[in-house]
Motif scaffolding. Sequence first.
Motif, PDB file in Angstrom:
ATOM      1  N   GLU A 125     -74.638  28.939 -75.557  1.00 40.96           N
ATOM      2  CA  GLU A 125     -74.380  30.178 -76.280  1.00 40.96           C
ATOM      3  C   GLU A 125     -72.922  30.240 -76.736  1.00 40.96           C
ATOM      4  OE1 GLU A 125     -75.440  33.528 -73.964  1.00 40.96           O
ATOM      5  OE2 GLU A 125     -77.584  33.037 -73.890  1.00 40.96           O
ATOM      6  N   LEU A 126     -72.016  29.800 -75.877  1.00 41.37           N
ATOM      7  CA  LEU A 126     -70.603  29.807 -76.230  1.00 41.37           C
ATOM      8  C   LEU A 126     -70.338  28.899 -77.423  1.00 41.37           C
ATOM      9  CD1 LEU A 126     -67.714  30.688 -75.681  1.00 41.37           C
ATOM     10  CD2 LEU A 126     -67.532  28.853 -73.990  1.00 41.37           C
ATOM     11  N   ALA A 127     -71.003  27.733 -77.462  1.00 42.58           N
ATOM     12  CA  ALA A 127     -70.820  26.813 -78.585  1.00 42.58           C
ATOM     13  C   ALA A 127     -71.218  27.478 -79.900  1.00 42.58           C
ATOM     14  CB  ALA A 127     -71.636  25.545 -78.355  1.00 42.58           C
ATOM     15  N   LEU A 128     -72.337  28.190 -79.910  1.00 38.94           N
ATOM     16  CA  LEU A 128     -72.785  28.880 -81.121  1.00 38.94           C
ATOM     17  C   LEU A 128     -71.805  29.976 -81.520  1.00 38.94           C
ATOM     18  CD1 LEU A 128     -76.615  29.190 -80.362  1.00 38.94           C
ATOM     19  CD2 LEU A 128     -75.520  27.645 -81.998  1.00 38.94           C
ATOM     20  N   GLU A 129     -71.305  30.713 -80.537  1.00 40.52           N
ATOM     21  CA  GLU A 129     -70.363  31.792 -80.830  1.00 40.52           C
ATOM     22  C   GLU A 129     -69.057  31.252 -81.391  1.00 40.52           C
ATOM     23  OE1 GLU A 129     -70.173  33.561 -77.012  1.00 40.52           O
ATOM     24  OE2 GLU A 129     -71.930  34.847 -77.317  1.00 40.52           O
ATOM     25  N   LEU A 130     -68.596  30.112 -80.872  1.00 45.08           N
ATOM     26  CA  LEU A 130     -67.361  29.517 -81.368  1.00 45.08           C
ATOM     27  C   LEU A 130     -67.527  29.024 -82.797  1.00 45.08           C
ATOM     28  CD1 LEU A 130     -66.276  27.513 -78.203  1.00 45.08           C
ATOM     29  CD2 LEU A 130     -65.125  29.506 -79.163  1.00 45.08           C
ATOM     30  N   ASN A 131     -68.656  28.400 -83.091  1.00 42.71           N
ATOM     31  CA  ASN A 131     -68.900  27.932 -84.453  1.00 42.71           C
ATOM     32  C   ASN A 131     -68.884  29.083 -85.452  1.00 42.71           C
ATOM     33  OD1 ASN A 131     -69.132  25.160 -83.941  1.00 42.71           O
ATOM     34  ND2 ASN A 131     -71.261  25.354 -83.311  1.00 42.71           N
ATOM     35  N   ALA A 132     -69.336  30.254 -85.011  1.00 46.04           N
ATOM     36  CA  ALA A 132     -69.339  31.418 -85.898  1.00 46.04           C
ATOM     37  C   ALA A 132     -67.942  31.977 -86.117  1.00 46.04           C
ATOM     38  CB  ALA A 132     -70.251  32.499 -85.325  1.00 46.04           C
ATOM     39  N   PHE A 134     -65.037  30.200 -86.318  1.00 46.67           N
ATOM     40  CA  PHE A 134     -64.159  29.338 -87.113  1.00 46.67           C
ATOM     41  C   PHE A 134     -64.784  29.031 -88.475  1.00 46.67           C
ATOM     42  CE2 PHE A 134     -62.871  28.393 -82.710  1.00 46.67           C
ATOM     43  CZ  PHE A 134     -61.510  28.662 -82.824  1.00 46.67           C
ATOM     44  N   PRO A 135     -63.959  28.607 -89.446  1.00 50.36           N
ATOM     45  CA  PRO A 135     -64.484  28.340 -90.791  1.00 50.36           C
ATOM     46  C   PRO A 135     -65.521  27.222 -90.790  1.00 50.36           C
ATOM     47  CG  PRO A 135     -62.074  28.419 -90.785  1.00 50.36           C
ATOM     48  CD  PRO A 135     -62.500  28.418 -89.363  1.00 50.36           C
ATOM     49  N   ARG A 136     -66.389  27.261 -91.768  1.00 49.65           N
ATOM     50  CA  ARG A 136     -67.380  26.207 -91.920  1.00 49.65           C
ATOM     51  C   ARG A 136     -66.672  24.868 -92.131  1.00 49.65           C
ATOM     52  NH1 ARG A 136     -71.847  27.222 -96.386  1.00 49.65           N
ATOM     53  NH2 ARG A 136     -72.153  29.001 -94.955  1.00 49.65           N
ATOM     54  N   GLY A 137     -67.132  23.848 -91.442  1.00 48.39           N
ATOM     55  CA  GLY A 137     -66.516  22.530 -91.546  1.00 48.39           C
ATOM     56  C   GLY A 137     -65.445  22.267 -90.513  1.00 48.39           C
ATOM     57  N   CYS A 138     -64.998  23.305 -89.805  1.00 47.14           N
ATOM     58  CA  CYS A 138     -64.010  23.122 -88.737  1.00 47.14           C
ATOM     59  C   CYS A 138     -64.678  22.432 -87.551  1.00 47.14           C
ATOM     60  CB  CYS A 138     -63.452  24.471 -88.316  1.00 47.14           C
ATOM     61  SG  CYS A 138     -62.250  24.403 -86.976  1.00 47.14           S
ATOM     62  N   GLU A 139     -64.070  21.368 -87.053  1.00 48.33           N
ATOM     63  CA  GLU A 139     -64.644  20.603 -85.942  1.00 48.33           C
ATOM     64  C   GLU A 139     -64.032  21.084 -84.629  1.00 48.33           C
ATOM     65  OE1 GLU A 139     -65.886  16.500 -86.643  1.00 48.33           O
ATOM     66  OE2 GLU A 139     -64.392  16.476 -88.247  1.00 48.33           O
ATOM     67  N   ILE A 140     -64.898  21.414 -83.673  1.00 44.61           N
ATOM     68  CA  ILE A 140     -64.469  21.988 -82.400  1.00 44.61           C
ATOM     69  C   ILE A 140     -64.784  21.022 -81.271  1.00 44.61           C
ATOM     70  CG2 ILE A 140     -64.653  23.968 -80.854  1.00 44.61           C
ATOM     71  CD1 ILE A 140     -65.839  25.526 -83.241  1.00 44.61           C
ATOM     72  N   LEU A 141     -63.780  20.718 -80.457  1.00 43.43           N
ATOM     73  CA  LEU A 141     -63.971  19.948 -79.236  1.00 43.43           C
ATOM     74  C   LEU A 141     -63.808  20.921 -78.074  1.00 43.43           C
ATOM     75  CD1 LEU A 141     -61.877  16.727 -79.982  1.00 43.43           C
ATOM     76  CD2 LEU A 141     -64.258  17.178 -80.501  1.00 43.43           C
ATOM     77  N   GLY A 142     -64.911  21.316 -77.466  1.00 41.34           N
ATOM     78  CA  GLY A 142     -64.882  22.304 -76.400  1.00 41.34           C
ATOM     79  C   GLY A 142     -65.243  21.694 -75.064  1.00 41.34           C
ATOM     80  N   MET A 143     -64.396  21.904 -74.054  1.00 43.24           N
ATOM     81  CA  MET A 143     -64.584  21.298 -72.744  1.00 43.24           C
ATOM     82  C   MET A 143     -64.430  22.311 -71.634  1.00 43.24           C
ATOM     83  SD  MET A 143     -62.396  17.923 -73.616  1.00 43.24           S
ATOM     84  CE  MET A 143     -61.833  18.633 -75.156  1.00 43.24           C
ATOM     85  N   ALA A 144     -65.232  22.149 -70.588  1.00 45.50           N
ATOM     86  CA  ALA A 144     -65.069  22.921 -69.360  1.00 45.50           C
ATOM     87  C   ALA A 144     -64.381  22.037 -68.335  1.00 45.50           C
ATOM     88  CB  ALA A 144     -66.431  23.387 -68.841  1.00 45.50           C
ATOM     89  N   THR A 145     -63.350  22.575 -67.684  1.00 41.98           N
ATOM     90  CA  THR A 145     -62.535  21.782 -66.767  1.00 41.98           C
ATOM     91  C   THR A 145     -62.359  22.522 -65.445  1.00 41.98           C
ATOM     92  OG1 THR A 145     -60.435  22.743 -67.527  1.00 41.98           O
ATOM     93  CG2 THR A 145     -61.274  20.841 -68.734  1.00 41.98           C
ATOM     94  N   SER A 146     -61.921  21.787 -64.423  1.00 40.06           N
ATOM     95  CA  SER A 146     -61.737  22.379 -63.098  1.00 40.06           C
ATOM     96  C   SER A 146     -60.523  23.286 -63.011  1.00 40.06           C
ATOM     97  CB  SER A 146     -61.624  21.266 -62.049  1.00 40.06           C
ATOM     98  OG  SER A 146     -62.808  20.511 -62.009  1.00 40.06           O
ATOM     99  N   GLY A 147     -59.634  23.176 -63.919  1.00 42.84           N
ATOM    100  CA  GLY A 147     -58.445  24.018 -63.987  1.00 42.84           C
ATOM    101  C   GLY A 147     -57.847  23.892 -65.368  1.00 42.84           C
ATOM    102  N   VAL A 148     -57.050  24.866 -65.781  1.00 42.47           N
ATOM    103  CA  VAL A 148     -56.522  24.905 -67.138  1.00 42.47           C
ATOM    104  C   VAL A 148     -55.005  25.061 -67.094  1.00 42.47           C
ATOM    105  CG1 VAL A 148     -56.542  26.150 -69.340  1.00 42.47           C
ATOM    106  CG2 VAL A 148     -58.654  25.930 -68.016  1.00 42.47           C
ATOM    107  N   VAL A 149     -54.316  24.321 -67.952  1.00 46.54           N
ATOM    108  CA  VAL A 149     -52.883  24.477 -68.167  1.00 46.54           C
ATOM    109  C   VAL A 149     -52.701  25.030 -69.572  1.00 46.54           C
ATOM    110  CG1 VAL A 149     -50.638  23.338 -68.253  1.00 46.54           C
ATOM    111  CG2 VAL A 149     -52.390  22.526 -66.661  1.00 46.54           C
ATOM    112  N   LEU A 150     -51.972  26.133 -69.709  1.00 50.47           N
ATOM    113  CA  LEU A 150     -51.847  26.760 -71.017  1.00 50.47           C
ATOM    114  C   LEU A 150     -50.485  27.405 -71.192  1.00 50.47           C
ATOM    115  CD1 LEU A 150     -52.106  30.086 -70.463  1.00 50.47           C
ATOM    116  CD2 LEU A 150     -54.503  29.482 -70.180  1.00 50.47           C
ATOM    117  N   THR A 151     -50.149  27.620 -72.450  1.00 46.90           N
ATOM    118  CA  THR A 151     -48.980  28.420 -72.809  1.00 46.90           C
ATOM    119  C   THR A 151     -49.476  29.731 -73.375  1.00 46.90           C
ATOM    120  OG1 THR A 151     -47.612  26.473 -73.259  1.00 46.90           O
ATOM    121  CG2 THR A 151     -46.924  28.548 -74.267  1.00 46.90           C
TER     122      THR A 151
END
Length: 386
Positions: A125-132, A134-151
């Motif tokens: 479901e999340l994959a479908l929501e993300l595709n909606a 972003f613009p058509r043709g935008c390529e998304i690499l979506g990953m679930a991880t054990s922990g996240v590092v972010l700014t």
Amino acid sequence: MDGNVENPCAASGSQAGYVLSNVAEVVERILTFVPTKSLLRTACVCRLWRNCARRVLRTQQRVAWVSATGCGSGKGHVLHRKLAEEMENMYLLPQTVLLMADCETISGQDCCYGQKKVRKTDSSELALELNALFPRGCEILGMATSGVVLTPNGRYSSPPQEHQDGEAGFALMFPGMDGVTLRPFHFCKRSLSQTALEEAGLVGNPDLRVVLLFEYEAFKSRAARFLNKVLEPLAQSNALIAGGHVENVFTPSRECCGRGCYGMTGLALSGSRIQGASVLLDQDVVSEKSAEATLQRLKAANIPERNTLGFMFACLGRGHNYYGGKRNVEADAFRKVFPNTPLFGFFGNGEIGCDRIVTGSYTLSQTDTESLQHSYTTVMVLVHLG
């Protein structure tokens, strides 16, 4: 505005109306203050505005990101809700998105051992929501991880954060950039071949500079052999290779390899303007001081800080447990050495990388596949996009 109106302001007969209908320099200047979603709608008004909008979009070449933490009461992952808000005011047209979120919240196939009883977001479901979003043709690499590092959202100098528990995620958005070619790739045991490697730009590509790669279902039988088939040609190239093992990949579609099968996704970055460097924080790095000393080696590579991204791929056995209960040690050390470079990454079940520098005047020594694979380490990476 009416998309059938050829001169949107001419009817008023005013001087302002004439300028907005005929003077491209003024229209283009005004459109630089318009968020991308509104800009795309504005481009439908008339030919002049369409041409001005296209020129404005070509100038928006700096990477942007949205990050989110915490647990809301609404439906869906906190990152998805934040993206839905922020995309309305984004000033770029993303062509490629690298997205990572915690696997405790995102349910998926064989995702995250010993999951806690928390609110779940279905990965399909999340994959479908993300595709909606972003613009058509935008390529998304979506990953679930054990922990996240972010700014956090905001300036490049915002302090990076390590999140080993709780709901967190980021979406790193790459627009089209002059002199930079990004090729997302996805391989499984059925699709991996010499031809596929060449089409992804990983083999026979003299302009290849950086490869970020992420293997999923790495504990499966023969997954190690699969990884070696990808790493063997890359290890002999003059490119920086970094990444690690993630829990699950929910976009692009994994229908080609079937449920529970191992595979790999990632980004190949090519172009003479790209520079990169990486260092390995091995098991001897056990204190804030030694972490900072290792990052000084990365500083010595002299990678320009402007338009540069940092990546941190760490073993889930590191973090606050590794440093005697103190949190954010390695992310804080990175910010101390690189105060104006945003940092992104994850905690996983294995790391890929080594000490390397990729610049126009540096020749790399050959590296075998075993020296690229590690455990209980952290790989720190700089990628300069020109």
